[in-house]
Motif scaffolding. Structure first.
Motif, PDB file in Angstrom:
ATOM      1  N   LEU A  99     -67.988  18.719 -67.373  1.00  0.00           N
ATOM      2  CA  LEU A  99     -66.796  18.004 -67.163  1.00  0.00           C
ATOM      3  C   LEU A  99     -66.410  18.472 -65.700  1.00  0.00           C
ATOM      4  CD1 LEU A  99     -65.072  18.695 -70.455  1.00  0.00           C
ATOM      5  CD2 LEU A  99     -65.405  16.677 -69.494  1.00  0.00           C
ATOM      6  N   ALA A 100     -66.786  19.683 -65.300  1.00  0.00           N
ATOM      7  CA  ALA A 100     -66.414  20.131 -63.966  1.00  0.00           C
ATOM      8  C   ALA A 100     -67.073  19.632 -62.778  1.00  0.00           C
ATOM      9  CB  ALA A 100     -66.171  21.711 -63.851  1.00  0.00           C
ATOM     10  N   GLU A 101     -68.301  18.841 -63.055  1.00  0.00           N
ATOM     11  CA  GLU A 101     -69.349  18.262 -62.112  1.00  0.00           C
ATOM     12  C   GLU A 101     -69.008  16.929 -61.825  1.00  0.00           C
ATOM     13  OE1 GLU A 101     -73.248  20.767 -63.142  1.00  0.00           O
ATOM     14  OE2 GLU A 101     -72.611  19.579 -64.606  1.00  0.00           O
ATOM     15  N   ALA A 102     -67.813  16.681 -61.145  1.00  0.00           N
ATOM     16  CA  ALA A 102     -67.541  15.246 -60.678  1.00  0.00           C
ATOM     17  C   ALA A 102     -68.657  14.607 -60.105  1.00  0.00           C
ATOM     18  CB  ALA A 102     -66.163  15.037 -60.082  1.00  0.00           C
ATOM     19  N   GLN A 103     -69.187  15.360 -59.056  1.00  0.00           N
ATOM     20  CA  GLN A 103     -70.051  14.557 -57.994  1.00  0.00           C
ATOM     21  C   GLN A 103     -71.576  14.867 -58.570  1.00  0.00           C
ATOM     22  OE1 GLN A 103     -69.139  12.787 -55.663  1.00  0.00           O
ATOM     23  NE2 GLN A 103     -71.104  12.250 -55.146  1.00  0.00           N
ATOM     24  N   ALA A 104     -71.954  15.279 -59.640  1.00  0.00           N
ATOM     25  CA  ALA A 104     -73.112  15.403 -60.038  1.00  0.00           C
ATOM     26  C   ALA A 104     -73.867  14.357 -60.405  1.00  0.00           C
ATOM     27  CB  ALA A 104     -73.041  16.560 -61.069  1.00  0.00           C
ATOM     28  N   GLY A 105     -72.951  13.407 -61.141  1.00  0.00           N
ATOM     29  CA  GLY A 105     -73.731  12.220 -61.623  1.00  0.00           C
ATOM     30  C   GLY A 105     -74.116  11.296 -60.614  1.00  0.00           C
ATOM     31  N   PRO A 106     -73.086  10.875 -59.694  1.00  0.00           N
ATOM     32  CA  PRO A 106     -73.415   9.961 -58.536  1.00  0.00           C
ATOM     33  C   PRO A 106     -74.732  10.523 -57.682  1.00  0.00           C
ATOM     34  CG  PRO A 106     -71.050  10.364 -58.864  1.00  0.00           C
ATOM     35  CD  PRO A 106     -71.883  11.186 -59.556  1.00  0.00           C
ATOM     36  N   ASP A 107     -74.599  12.143 -57.475  1.00  0.00           N
ATOM     37  CA  ASP A 107     -75.683  12.428 -56.888  1.00  0.00           C
ATOM     38  C   ASP A 107     -77.241  12.304 -57.600  1.00  0.00           C
ATOM     39  OD1 ASP A 107     -74.085  13.308 -54.669  1.00  0.00           O
ATOM     40  OD2 ASP A 107     -73.942  15.399 -55.425  1.00  0.00           O
ATOM     41  N   ALA A 108     -77.175  12.602 -58.806  1.00  0.00           N
ATOM     42  CA  ALA A 108     -78.205  12.599 -59.648  1.00  0.00           C
ATOM     43  C   ALA A 108     -78.636  10.805 -59.533  1.00  0.00           C
ATOM     44  CB  ALA A 108     -77.946  12.668 -61.077  1.00  0.00           C
ATOM     45  N   MET A 109     -77.729   9.764 -59.535  1.00  0.00           N
ATOM     46  CA  MET A 109     -78.206   8.409 -59.542  1.00  0.00           C
ATOM     47  C   MET A 109     -78.995   8.102 -58.214  1.00  0.00           C
ATOM     48  SD  MET A 109     -75.295   6.370 -61.702  1.00  0.00           S
ATOM     49  CE  MET A 109     -76.347   4.760 -61.690  1.00  0.00           C
ATOM     50  N   ALA A 110     -78.540   8.842 -57.091  1.00  0.00           N
ATOM     51  CA  ALA A 110     -78.935   8.599 -55.934  1.00  0.00           C
ATOM     52  C   ALA A 110     -80.339   9.107 -55.805  1.00  0.00           C
ATOM     53  CB  ALA A 110     -78.020   9.204 -54.987  1.00  0.00           C
ATOM     54  N   ALA A 111     -80.587  10.347 -56.558  1.00  0.00           N
ATOM     55  CA  ALA A 111     -81.921  11.024 -56.514  1.00  0.00           C
ATOM     56  C   ALA A 111     -82.855  10.129 -57.308  1.00  0.00           C
ATOM     57  CB  ALA A 111     -81.725  12.275 -57.075  1.00  0.00           C
ATOM     58  N   GLY A 112     -82.350   9.186 -58.165  1.00  0.00           N
ATOM     59  CA  GLY A 112     -83.324   8.340 -59.109  1.00  0.00           C
ATOM     60  C   GLY A 112     -83.024   8.154 -60.430  1.00  0.00           C
ATOM     61  N   ALA A 113     -81.806   8.613 -60.930  1.00  0.00           N
ATOM     62  CA  ALA A 113     -81.646   8.529 -62.369  1.00  0.00           C
ATOM     63  C   ALA A 113     -80.868   7.329 -62.639  1.00  0.00           C
ATOM     64  CB  ALA A 113     -80.581   9.634 -62.857  1.00  0.00           C
ATOM     65  N   GLN A 114     -81.267   6.634 -63.851  1.00  0.00           N
ATOM     66  CA  GLN A 114     -80.613   5.375 -63.852  1.00  0.00           C
ATOM     67  C   GLN A 114     -79.098   5.398 -64.370  1.00  0.00           C
ATOM     68  OE1 GLN A 114     -83.846   5.722 -64.908  1.00  0.00           O
ATOM     69  NE2 GLN A 114     -84.557   4.210 -63.409  1.00  0.00           N
ATOM     70  N   ASP A 115     -78.795   6.390 -64.901  1.00  0.00           N
ATOM     71  CA  ASP A 115     -77.322   6.494 -65.359  1.00  0.00           C
ATOM     72  C   ASP A 115     -77.024   8.110 -65.485  1.00  0.00           C
ATOM     73  OD1 ASP A 115     -74.463   5.836 -65.712  1.00  0.00           O
ATOM     74  OD2 ASP A 115     -75.478   4.277 -67.001  1.00  0.00           O
ATOM     75  N   TYR A 116     -75.752   8.436 -65.713  1.00  0.00           N
ATOM     76  CA  TYR A 116     -75.381   9.680 -66.075  1.00  0.00           C
ATOM     77  C   TYR A 116     -74.133   9.566 -67.065  1.00  0.00           C
ATOM     78  CZ  TYR A 116     -71.380   9.412 -63.274  1.00  0.00           C
ATOM     79  OH  TYR A 116     -69.863   8.888 -62.625  1.00  0.00           O
TER      80      TYR A 116
END
Length: 400
Positions: A99-116
């Motif tokens: 919940l406290a990782e607001a930027q983690a999801g977009p950063d993960a997608m930039a690194a190659g993840a399809q979604d978060y």
């Protein structure tokens, strides 16, 4: 932990998704499994707690979708995403963040993840859509990548084909030329086999068929080099033993540090004199087809090009020819296959027996039938690259 199960509301024709959950918190892992049960998806769930365990699982089992926690004992953050993507580049990756990782999801997608997905805010419907869309996007990316690879192979094949399979240079000659080339492996680039035909002074027809040791782009590049060198040297007036000496010098210079060698047959067809002059450099004899059938010509042999440096001799053999007939030059791919259930090498004897069973057809049709029959006898086993060059003169020979 492994589980093969069906969601509580799975549709009858729902595909089964093979899902790998990489999560070291057992409580979170149980929540994800419960949510999957409520999604209506059919799934096979495997859970691993470290990236090292996941690596072993990915190496052993095909996976459709990876649910990845970003905080594992042996890796964390976007490094986890890039590492998983390197291990399974065509598998959908969905990142699980806090919940406290607001930027983690977009950063993960930039690194190659399809979604978060954010832990604690995931509902069954959202997980259902996310898994299905991520797998769909991953499959689309894979199809696009394979299509691009196929295009690149086709383009490279076309470039190599122009070098290995040139248009014959025929001015006044009435000889009909038929050539075929097939790589030994499915989807492979053209290999190191090469062939060429040119008409020289006085109506003499010169032909070469050769085979560079090995497969792949290095062998093909050297084959192209030798084929172009042969054509240039023949048009420049070089013949026989002198021509082979120059070709060997070029091979030694162009092969670099790789110990590649080449076999080849040189042929000069003189229709006026009714003769064929042969020079064999580690290669086998051509086949002569007449109204009486097909046989292998007897000719003197010389050493293959590039086996060892030093002075060599490639003796000439002059063969009388009938007024009507055909000569077939070929590489090992036509004879090194195996025949039928006996699993015996076809060889020249088997090849001649096979030719004797073929119907009297147009030369191009006969060559295609011969290649088709040898491949069927080989029963799908790997075979060498194959090049065939057939020269017909006079009217087509009738079968006795």
């Amino acid at each position: 932990m492994n589980a093969t199960t069906t969601g509580r509301f799975a549709a009858p024709h729902e595909p089964t998704y093979r899902i790998l959950l990489i999560e070291d918190d057992l409580g979170d892992a149980l929540l994800v499994e419960e949510l999957l049960h409520d999604t209506g998806l059919r799934f096979e769930l495997t859970t691993r707690t470290t990236l090292a365990e996941a690596r072993a699982e990915l190496a052993a089992t095909p996976i459709d979708c990876i649910l990845l926690d970003l905080h594992l004992p042996d890796v964390s953050g976007t490094d986890a995403v890039t590492t998983v993507r390197s291990m399974a580049p065509h598998t959908a990756v969905i990142v699980l963040t806090g919940l406290a990782e607001a930027q983690a999801g977009p950063d993960a997608m930039a690194a190659g993840a399809q979604d978060y997905l954010v832990k604690g805010k995931v509902e069954a419907d959202l997980l259902h859509r996310t898994v299905r869309y991520a797998v769909y996007r991953s499959e689309t990316e894979r199809a696009s990548s394979e299509a691009q690879a196929a295009r690149l192979r086709a383009e490279e094949n076309a470039r190599l084909e122009r070098g290995l399979l040139p248009q014959p240079i025929l001015d006044t000659s009435t000889v009909r030329v038929t050539s075929r080339y097939l790589p030994g492996a499915t989807l492979a680039l053209l290999g190191g086999d090469f062939l060429d035909v040119v008409e020289g002074d006085g109506g003499l027809l010169h032909a070469v068929v050769g085979d560079v040791s090995g497969h792949g782009p290095d062998a093909a590049a050297l084959g192209v080099c030798l084929r172009i060198a042969w054509r240039s040297l023949v048009l420049g007036g070089h013949r026989g033993d002198d021509l082979l000496h120059l070709m060997e010098r070029i091979l030694l210079a162009e092969r670099g540090g790789q110990h590649m060698f080449a076999t080849c047959t040189l042929l000069t067809l003189d229709q006026k004199a009714g003769t064929a002059t042969l020079h064999l450099a580690g290669h086998h004899e051509p086949l002569l087809t007449t109204s009486e059938g097909t046989r292998e010509l007897e000719a003197a042999h010389g050493i293959a090009l590039g086996i060892f440096s030093g002075p060599h001799r490639w003796p000439a053999t002059v063969v009388p020819l009938p007024a009507t007939g055909a000569l077939t030059l070929y590489t090992d791919g036509l004879t090194e296959g195996h025949s039928g259930a006996a699993n015996e090498r076809l060889g020249v004897e088997g090849l001649l027996e096979l030719i004797a069973t073929l119907p009297a057809e147009d030369p191009a049709v006969q060559v295609d039938l011969l290649i088709k029959e040898t491949h069927e006898l080989n029963a799908g086993r790997h075979s060498d690259d194959l090049a065939v060059l057939r020269l017909d003169w006079g009217s087509p020979p009738a079968r006795s």
